[in-house]
Design a protein around this motif. Structure first.
Motif, PDB file in Angstrom:
ATOM      1  N   ILE A  41       0.832  -1.213   0.000  1.00 33.45           N
ATOM      2  CA  ILE A  41       0.000   0.000   0.000  1.00 33.45           C
ATOM      3  C   ILE A  41       0.865   1.261   0.000  1.00 33.45           C
ATOM      4  CG2 ILE A  41      -1.640   1.319   1.415  1.00 33.45           C
ATOM      5  CD1 ILE A  41      -2.888  -0.990  -0.026  1.00 33.45           C
ATOM      6  N   ARG A  42       0.471   2.223  -0.819  1.00 38.34           N
ATOM      7  CA  ARG A  42       1.181   3.500  -0.842  1.00 38.34           C
ATOM      8  C   ARG A  42       0.213   4.623  -0.432  1.00 38.34           C
ATOM      9  NH1 ARG A  42       2.348   7.196  -5.430  1.00 38.34           N
ATOM     10  NH2 ARG A  42       0.945   8.426  -4.145  1.00 38.34           N
ATOM     11  N   PRO A  43       0.738   5.838  -0.241  1.00 35.55           N
ATOM     12  CA  PRO A  43      -0.139   6.938   0.156  1.00 35.55           C
ATOM     13  C   PRO A  43      -1.344   7.063  -0.776  1.00 35.55           C
ATOM     14  CG  PRO A  43       2.148   7.627   0.349  1.00 35.55           C
ATOM     15  CD  PRO A  43       2.151   6.260  -0.271  1.00 35.55           C
ATOM     16  N   GLY A  44      -2.522   7.226  -0.180  1.00 36.08           N
ATOM     17  CA  GLY A  44      -3.758   7.241  -0.940  1.00 36.08           C
ATOM     18  C   GLY A  44      -4.516   5.922  -0.812  1.00 36.08           C
ATOM     19  N   TYR A  72       9.729  10.434  -7.457  1.00 35.16           N
ATOM     20  CA  TYR A  72       8.871  10.915  -6.368  1.00 35.16           C
ATOM     21  C   TYR A  72       9.601  12.009  -5.576  1.00 35.16           C
ATOM     22  CZ  TYR A  72       4.997   9.835  -2.980  1.00 35.16           C
ATOM     23  OH  TYR A  72       3.875   9.849  -2.180  1.00 35.16           O
ATOM     24  N   ILE A  84       4.365   9.379   5.638  1.00 36.04           N
ATOM     25  CA  ILE A  84       3.230   9.018   4.780  1.00 36.04           C
ATOM     26  C   ILE A  84       3.356   7.617   4.199  1.00 36.04           C
ATOM     27  CG2 ILE A  84       2.790  11.408   4.133  1.00 36.04           C
ATOM     28  CD1 ILE A  84       4.212  10.864   1.471  1.00 36.04           C
ATOM     29  N   PHE A  85       4.559   7.062   4.226  1.00 34.48           N
ATOM     30  CA  PHE A  85       4.804   5.820   3.518  1.00 34.48           C
ATOM     31  C   PHE A  85       5.717   4.929   4.366  1.00 34.48           C
ATOM     32  CE2 PHE A  85       5.761   4.419  -1.171  1.00 34.48           C
ATOM     33  CZ  PHE A  85       5.140   3.211  -0.911  1.00 34.48           C
ATOM     34  N   PRO A 103       1.903  14.305  -1.474  1.00 26.63           N
ATOM     35  CA  PRO A 103       1.986  12.830  -1.377  1.00 26.63           C
ATOM     36  C   PRO A 103       1.089  12.120  -2.377  1.00 26.63           C
ATOM     37  CG  PRO A 103       1.612  13.829   0.787  1.00 26.63           C
ATOM     38  CD  PRO A 103       1.526  14.933  -0.210  1.00 26.63           C
ATOM     39  N   LEU A 104       0.026  12.771  -2.844  1.00 30.63           N
ATOM     40  CA  LEU A 104      -0.902  12.095  -3.746  1.00 30.63           C
ATOM     41  C   LEU A 104      -0.516  12.241  -5.212  1.00 30.63           C
ATOM     42  CD1 LEU A 104      -4.290  12.608  -1.909  1.00 30.63           C
ATOM     43  CD2 LEU A 104      -2.633  10.735  -1.768  1.00 30.63           C
ATOM     44  N   GLN A 148       5.720   1.963   5.393  1.00 29.47           N
ATOM     45  CA  GLN A 148       6.049   0.600   4.966  1.00 29.47           C
ATOM     46  C   GLN A 148       7.026   0.603   3.787  1.00 29.47           C
ATOM     47  OE1 GLN A 148       3.562   2.436   4.198  1.00 29.47           O
ATOM     48  NE2 GLN A 148       1.979   1.405   3.019  1.00 29.47           N
TER      49      GLN A 148
END
Lengths: 143, 143, 143, 143
Positions: C50-53, D70, D18-19, D81-82, D21
């Motif tokens: 899973i990524r942001p969003g 990114y 935000i990320f 982030p989106l 993982q």
């Protein structure tokens, strides 16, 4: 850096011989500089390249990029008229105005079977590029 | 599947109005079928499309693919002449002989800002494709 | 259509032997169907994709596409572990939710030196694709 | 050249928030330099990146390229982030040996809706690039 395998004049002569319907005096394409794996070509402005919005059409830029790669391949491996494009990917970045297009091609890899390069296209005199291209040419087995 | 936003005739008429130097009687391009997001176009064979090796040049196929996508965009979102290609990536698969080229475009995504599609190009009457293209069109903000 | 050069089981066994750090029980990748030049593979959902969003990351989809192509290459030309990707181009179309990804790979050309294919990735159970990929594999000369 | 919209430290902090993982201490990814629209990132070598042939796998390089883009997007437009990848096209040029990978990303266009860039990936300490990438990010409308 090795010397170019062919000069700009030798490439122009070869192209005119092997591809007379595509490269001839007045066709609008010109070879401006040839170093090893690194060349500059030009597309003189032609009214019939204009598309809706007053900008130069995408296919005009794709043709120029492919021409630049073809010349760059010759600069690195010499006369291989049967080298063919296997892939070309273009990103259009900005809309060029009415004027010449200049394309700088630079080879990233010169392999025995595949040649990979990138081409940056400019509207003559404008610093920011109008398109960026990567392309792969396949070299005939007998080459 | 919704109906096409424009018919083949309406798209041909629009193209002739907005892009008279690119699409006119005798230009060699024809729109054969228009469904929603799914179209077929044709490039009639022209001797000056031949490149060394006796095959049709890459830029001829790139131009046809871009034309097919432009028509497909119109089929899905209606008259948006200022829709522009932002990316086009082509893989050349086989060398077409001397004959017409047929291109089938199919949209994979019709978004508000981006339209993504693929185009498969055939040498008329030959089952295996000669080129495969993916392309993204950018739709003007006011659209 | 010829028969597949290798079965799904044979490909899974080969991958586990030659690429144990990439393909092993519990790795999340599965081969679901293998026909000649036409395969389906699956990526089981993993929270760390899973990524942001709240959507699955792009690299997860790129890895799946590359895996699908690798399996498709084996389906067509048999065990060639040293076949390598020379180009991969992906268009992200829609954001997949939390769930398995399914990838259908189809080869467009099986040449002696280059294999070209396309991969369409779906979120399991959702009809519209989430990503579309074209890719070229280079086959070792001794193949 | 404007200043970078965010520093390397600020981007690393944001990514970790935000990320978590994907970017965490020990994940193997590092941001080495951030200028406006021009960044360098690194992938520390990990044994599980090796694929058949003793080289680093393609997906490892694709993930690194996407990470580099990114970070470059943040360097130019700040915390978004989106922002999502809409297209990524990679050419594999040479097989990297066992060692770190370094990726230089450079943006070619910073538009309101689309950001286009190229990434060149090197095997640390080796001058010729191992892969070249072009990629487009889509910026959310509210940005």
């Amino acid at each position: 850096m090795p010397a170019a395998a062919m000069s700009a004049d030798a490439i122009a002569k070869l192209l005119h011989e092997i591809f007379p319907q595509g490269f001839y005096p007045g066709c609008g394409l010109a070879i401006e500089r040839v170093d090893y794996a690194n060349v500059r070509v030009r597309r003189h402005f032609q009214e019939n390249s204009i598309r809706p919005g007053g900008t130069i059409s995408g296919p005009t830029m794709m043709e120029l990029a492919d021409f630049a790669m073809y010349v760059a391949v010759f600069s690195a491996i010499g006369p291989q008229p049967l080298a063919v494009t296997s892939n070309l990917s273009i990103n259009f970045l900005r809309k060029p105005g009415k004027g010449d297009l200049v394309a700088d091609a630079r080879l990233l890899k010169v392999g025995k079977r595949l040649v990979v390069g990138e081409v940056t296209i400019y509207s003559d005199g404008v610093p920011d590029p109008v398109a960026h291209v990567t392309s792969t040419y396949s070299i005939p087995a007998e080459a």
